[in-house]
Design a protein around this motif. Structure first.
Motif, short mmCIF file in Angstrom:
data_model
loop_
_atom_site.label_atom_id
_atom_site.label_comp_id
_atom_site.label_asym_id
_atom_site.label_seq_id
_atom_site.Cartn_x
_atom_site.Cartn_y
_atom_site.Cartn_z
N ALA A 98 0.77 -1.25 0.07
CA ALA A 98 0.07 0.32 -0.07
C ALA A 98 0.67 1.61 -0.19
CB ALA A 98 -0.94 -0.13 1.12
N THR A 119 0.92 4.64 -2.65
CA THR A 119 -0.89 5.30 -3.16
C THR A 119 -0.77 6.01 -2.19
OG1 THR A 119 -1.80 3.96 -1.58
CG2 THR A 119 -2.32 2.73 -3.45
N LYS A 120 -2.05 6.96 -2.25
CA LYS A 120 -1.82 8.25 -1.82
C LYS A 120 -2.52 7.84 -0.44
CE LYS A 120 -3.79 12.56 -3.72
NZ LYS A 120 -2.38 12.80 -3.35
N GLY A 121 -2.10 8.86 0.89
CA GLY A 121 -2.32 8.24 1.91
C GLY A 121 -1.05 7.23 2.45
N LYS A 138 -1.82 3.60 5.15
CA LYS A 138 -2.16 2.33 4.78
C LYS A 138 -1.17 1.40 5.36
CE LYS A 138 -4.90 4.53 0.77
NZ LYS A 138 -4.54 4.79 -0.48
N LEU A 160 -9.29 1.67 5.88
CA LEU A 160 -7.98 1.75 5.25
C LEU A 160 -9.06 2.89 3.84
CD1 LEU A 160 -7.49 -1.64 3.51
CD2 LEU A 160 -5.66 -0.56 4.21
N HIS A 162 -7.91 6.99 3.30
CA HIS A 162 -7.60 7.23 2.24
C HIS A 162 -8.22 8.77 1.85
CE1 HIS A 162 -7.09 6.97 -2.29
NE2 HIS A 162 -8.72 7.57 -2.28
N THR A 184 1.95 11.70 -2.76
CA THR A 184 1.92 10.54 -2.82
C THR A 184 3.37 9.94 -2.38
OG1 THR A 184 1.11 9.83 -4.28
CG2 THR A 184 2.00 8.30 -4.21
#
Length: 647
Positions: free
Chosen positions: A223, A226-228, A232, A325, A329, A339
């Protein structure tokens, strides 16, 4: 410390000492011997249960007085005092006495064989030292419940009506608390002294074998891009480790020490960073296959096979982590966090090549449990598997020195669990001897007029209040004795009723005012504990709703046809999305106050198994989504028009 300071300090927690080399050697050697004894007693020893538990509890009490000081408010010294050593020796002497008299105590008939003076003396010693050990490790809240239980046993005969019971002498109370399997030596201590200890030991060996770093790297590879991504990664890493550790607080301290600083650097405010870790760590105890020992506790109390419990808990556990999650997100998108850089994230293939073998102990664990082996023996075989796979790489090999430290850490982790379970046994003794357990069902149903949903809410409150500050083992067993009969009496299946109680016993770790997991995370983030607790409850809100969903929709527990299971899972997923968006305040774009209200209402519509309510929920969710999509497109067009160069 003066008398006033002594009294004031008692109404709080003890403190964990940083022992000097001399005292740490005494502590470590004693803890190592205890771990060796525990492995021998549950695998090869054929001891009377009272004999096994007496030795276990007495040594744990001795370790408690060496490791934990009297009062957090009055830290006199880091070294144990003379009084601490005296208490430790008294505990050990009581263990020797009970062990020597175990056969007589186990078969005695109280009316024909009254307690002797020595029986009364060592019984009182165990009771007093257990109360003090629980206070030092878990704080005053659990002791307050113990005192309420003992007080009701002593003075309850003065009440009238449903609360009345016959008068008990002090000797009878000591007998019930210290000399029966309904008291100190009841099921809470029994599970703490057997398979809970073994799985704490398993977690310690797994940690020393380097599995913690592997699971963190695995989470980052899955994970992290990905953004955040950092949030995550925190959620997934805490899920992996929390399922094994058995303690939300221990998981926060273990993984939070490096995830919380990373979250803060990624752009999350300190309170949110701490809350993400607290909520994710707490959920580990509801996630199969290990569920932080919760599944084994349920199996011991309900006699439902472990495999049935683990399978039933799969969908609710996954739903909770999906909700986390989704929330992190949406928060990352709302804050427009960057990111993570590609170079800083490990490749999934490389991570699996480096540490694939860490899955072997988990596979061994699940295989032996599904094959019908006892939880204790399964834990032992899993520890052997950890030691074996640790030799796959030179820098993770577990030799005698590492094994010694792992066994000391396992014993150290069991101190608060055992102390709290022994204290919970005292409460259960009062419940059983006074008949309060049966009466409470009538009281609860009387308050709620026998209606299921109000009864669920009341049981939820009982679980959260009784679970405050307690480890999962003690909180579950205590609340199961009090609350489960009321739910089963209304037609809820034993599996759903006990799993409902497990959830709220666990989530009391993030519920104010005694949110131990949130407090631990707040300490790492250097943030206000109450703020972190409130944020953690917001993030974990789905964890407070899922139990209502699986009681009302048994298909979420794999009870029903595949069509029913799929429909229930689908509607539950929609509920998660709606509640997450309403809680965070973002779906496709920032929500208005009315959109947040509509989203939360839509999420609640999916809780009850009704096609009409579920249909209304879908319509509300789609309506908000379309309004947000239109607003976002309009905003993008407006920005694009502003950026067109003028001629």
């Amino acid at each position: 410390m003066n008398i006033k300071g002594f009294v004031v300090g008692w109404f709080g927690y003890g403190y964990r000492r940083q022992l000097s080399s001399f005292h740490i050697k005494i502590f470590s050697c004693t803890a190592f011997i205890l771990s060796i004894y525990q492995v021998w007693s549950v695998i090869w020893g054929k001891l009377d249960p009272l004999n096994q538990m007496a030795i276990h509890l007495s040594v744990i009490l001795g370790l408690t007085f060496l490791m934990y000081g009297y009062s957090r408010k009055h830290k006199i010294k880091q070294a144990p005092t003379l009084y601490d050593y005296a208490a430790a020796l008294l505990a050990l002497s009581s263990g020797v006495y009970f062990s020597a008299q175990a056969e007589r105590i186990s078969v005695r008939i109280p009316i024909l064989d009254p307690l002797s003076t020595l029986d009364l003396f060592f019984g009182v010693i165990f009771v007093v030292l257990t109360i003090e050990a629980a206070r030092r490790t878990m704080g005053f809240p659990i002791i307050a419940i113990v005192f309420i239980g003992l007080g009701y046993s002593i003075w309850g005969h003065h009440f009238s009506g449903l609360w009345h019971h016959r008068e008990f002498s002090i000797s009878e109370i000591i007998n019930d608390v210290a000399y029966t399997y309904n008291g100190i030596w009841g099921s809470p201590l029994s599970v703490a002294a057997t398979f809970v200890f073994m799985f704490l030991l398993f977690g310690a060996f797994l940690k020393h074998a380097g599995a913690g770093q592997f699971f963190f790297d695995l989470s980052a590879a899955i994970a992290g891009r990905t953004k955040g991504g950092s949030a995550k990664v925190t959620v997934l890493a805490s899920a992996f480790f929390g399922s094994i550790s058995g303690s939300p607080t221990a998981n926060v301290v273990t993984t939070g020490s490096f995830t919380i600083p990373v979250l803060k650097k990624s752009g999350y405010k300190p309170s949110m960073a701490a809350a993400i870790e607290a909520a994710a760590s707490t959920g580990g105890s509801i996630l199969p296959p290990i569920m932080g020992s919760s599944a084994f506790l349920m199996a011991a109390v309900t006699q439902i096979p472990y495999g049935t419990i683990a399978i039933a808990a799969v969908i609710p556990g996954i739903l909770y982590y999906v909700s986390l999650l989704v929330m992190v997100h949406l928060e990352a998108v709302r804050l427009d966090l960057p990111t993570p850089e590609e170079e800083s994230i490990p490749r999934l293939k490389e991570v699996l090549i480096e540490g694939w073998y860490y899955f072997i102990p988990l596979i061994v664990l699940v295989y032996f449990l599904m094959s019908g082996y006892s939880a204790s023996r399964t834990g032992f075989y899993s520890i052997l598997a950890v030691i074996l796979v640790s030799w796959f790489r030179k820098d993770t090999r577990i030799g005698f020195k590492t094994a010694f430290h792992a066994m000391v850490d396992g014993a150290k982790s069991s101190i608060p669990v055992t102390a709290a379970c022994a204290a919970a046994g005292m409460i259960i003794a009062g419940i059983m001897s006074t008949g309060l357990g049966g009466k409470l069902t009538s009281i609860v149903l009387g308050f709620t007029d026998g209606l299921l949903v109000p009864t669920l809410f009341l049981v939820m409150l009982i679980c959260i209040v009784l679970g405050m500050g307690m480890p999962v083992a003690a909180a579950y067993i205590l609340t199961a004795m009090l609350a489960a009969p009321a739910l089963i009496g209304l037609g809820v299946s034993p599996l759903a009723a006990h799993l409902f109680i497990v959830y709220f016993s666990i989530f009391s770790a993030i519920t104010p005012p005694v949110a131990v997991a949130a407090y631990a995370a707040a300490g790492i983030a250097d943030e206000n504990p109450n703020t972190v607790s409130i944020e953690a409850v917001k993030l974990g809100i789905v964890g407070f709703i899922i139990p209502f969903m699986f009681v009302l929709k048994p298909a979420l527990l794999m009870e029903g046809s595949w069509t029913e299971i799929i429909i229930a899972t689908f509607t539950a997923t929609l509920a998660i999305i709606a509640l997450a968006a309403g809680t965070i305040g973002f779906l496709k774009t920032s929500t208005t106050i009315w959109e947040r209200i509509i989203l939360i209402v839509a999420g609640c519509m999916f809780v009850y198994p009704s096609f009409l309510l579920n249909g209304i929920g879908i319509i509300l969710l789609i309506t908000v989504f379309l309004f947000q999509l239109k607003r976002r497109i309009g905003s993008s067009v407006s920005k694009g028009a502003q950026n067109i160069p003028r001629i």
